[in-house]
Design an enzyme around this catalytic site. Sequence first.
Site, PDB file in Angstrom:
ATOM      1  N   ASP A  41       0.842  -1.210   0.000  1.00  0.00           N
ATOM      2  CA  ASP A  41       0.000   0.000   0.000  1.00  0.00           C
ATOM      3  C   ASP A  41       0.880   1.263   0.000  1.00  0.00           C
ATOM      4  O   ASP A  41       0.674   2.185  -0.816  1.00  0.00           O
ATOM      5  CB  ASP A  41      -0.891  -0.046   1.255  1.00  0.00           C
ATOM      6  CG  ASP A  41      -2.060   0.907   1.205  1.00  0.00           C
ATOM      7  OD1 ASP A  41      -2.176   1.668   0.235  1.00  0.00           O
ATOM      8  OD2 ASP A  41      -2.868   0.886   2.162  1.00  0.00           O
ATOM      9  N   VAL A 132       1.343  -7.898   6.461  1.00  0.00           N
ATOM     10  CA  VAL A 132       0.970  -7.441   7.808  1.00  0.00           C
ATOM     11  C   VAL A 132      -0.308  -8.133   8.304  1.00  0.00           C
ATOM     12  O   VAL A 132      -0.454  -8.385   9.502  1.00  0.00           O
ATOM     13  CB  VAL A 132       0.785  -5.905   7.797  1.00  0.00           C
ATOM     14  CG1 VAL A 132       0.204  -5.420   9.109  1.00  0.00           C
ATOM     15  CG2 VAL A 132       2.114  -5.225   7.528  1.00  0.00           C
ATOM     16  N   TYR A 133      -1.243  -8.457   7.406  1.00  0.00           N
ATOM     17  CA  TYR A 133      -2.503  -9.088   7.820  1.00  0.00           C
ATOM     18  C   TYR A 133      -2.348 -10.559   8.195  1.00  0.00           C
ATOM     19  O   TYR A 133      -3.290 -11.180   8.678  1.00  0.00           O
ATOM     20  CB  TYR A 133      -3.582  -8.902   6.750  1.00  0.00           C
ATOM     21  CG  TYR A 133      -4.231  -7.516   6.763  1.00  0.00           C
ATOM     22  CD1 TYR A 133      -3.723  -6.478   7.530  1.00  0.00           C
ATOM     23  CD2 TYR A 133      -5.367  -7.252   6.005  1.00  0.00           C
ATOM     24  CE1 TYR A 133      -4.309  -5.217   7.542  1.00  0.00           C
ATOM     25  CE2 TYR A 133      -5.976  -5.994   6.017  1.00  0.00           C
ATOM     26  CZ  TYR A 133      -5.435  -4.979   6.786  1.00  0.00           C
ATOM     27  OH  TYR A 133      -6.031  -3.736   6.801  1.00  0.00           O
TER      28      TYR A 133
END
Length: 181
Positions: A41, A132-133
């Site tokens: 992102d 990260v998730y």
Amino acid sequence: MFHARVGSGQLHLRQGDITQYLVDAIVNAANSRLAGGGGVDGAIHRAAGMAELRGACAAIIDVIGSLATGEAVITPGFNLPARYIIHTVGPVWRGGLRGEPARLRDAYLNCLRLAHEHDLQSVAFPAISCGVYGYPVEPGARVALAALREGLEAGLVEEVNMVLHGPENLAVWSGVAEELL
Ligand code: ADP
């Protein structure tokens, strides 16, 4: 690298930086506020142009409030080689029994549906949720590749590129692809 014909389309697994891809749309693994952040992102925001992309995302959030997990929206690509960015929110991994596979499948398929609605033929995806998730790479690859196969077989787009970060990721995804495709 891995290449397969799926339906009348093509699926490519590659290693690299998704921001450099010259395709109709790249997919961003966004958050529900479309607020930018780290990982892919952040890289997409920097490459597209922070101010431009933040402005486009804020305009969408003004209308929809927040982007639900598994849903997708589209913005211009601004300074990217890609014409568009499709933003989706993958599930946060909470052990796998809280609907994560279904939400991850939704994320991939809703991106392909949105591409189709905009008449876009080539799309590049990062490994949604696998950073990260916390979605484990092998099960994530399995869900993703099954969803991409479904979308290609339905003729939603002509070309899908999975752009993987690092040789280890590419190796795991290629192993799953050999098995599934
Ligand atoms: P999420 O929050 O959905 O887990 P992340 O951005 O943390 O998203 O990670 C998703 C995947 O994208 C990870 O496998 C990460 O290594 C990868 N990634 C990070 N930067 C890039 C990039 N520039 N191009 C392609 N993949 C990237």
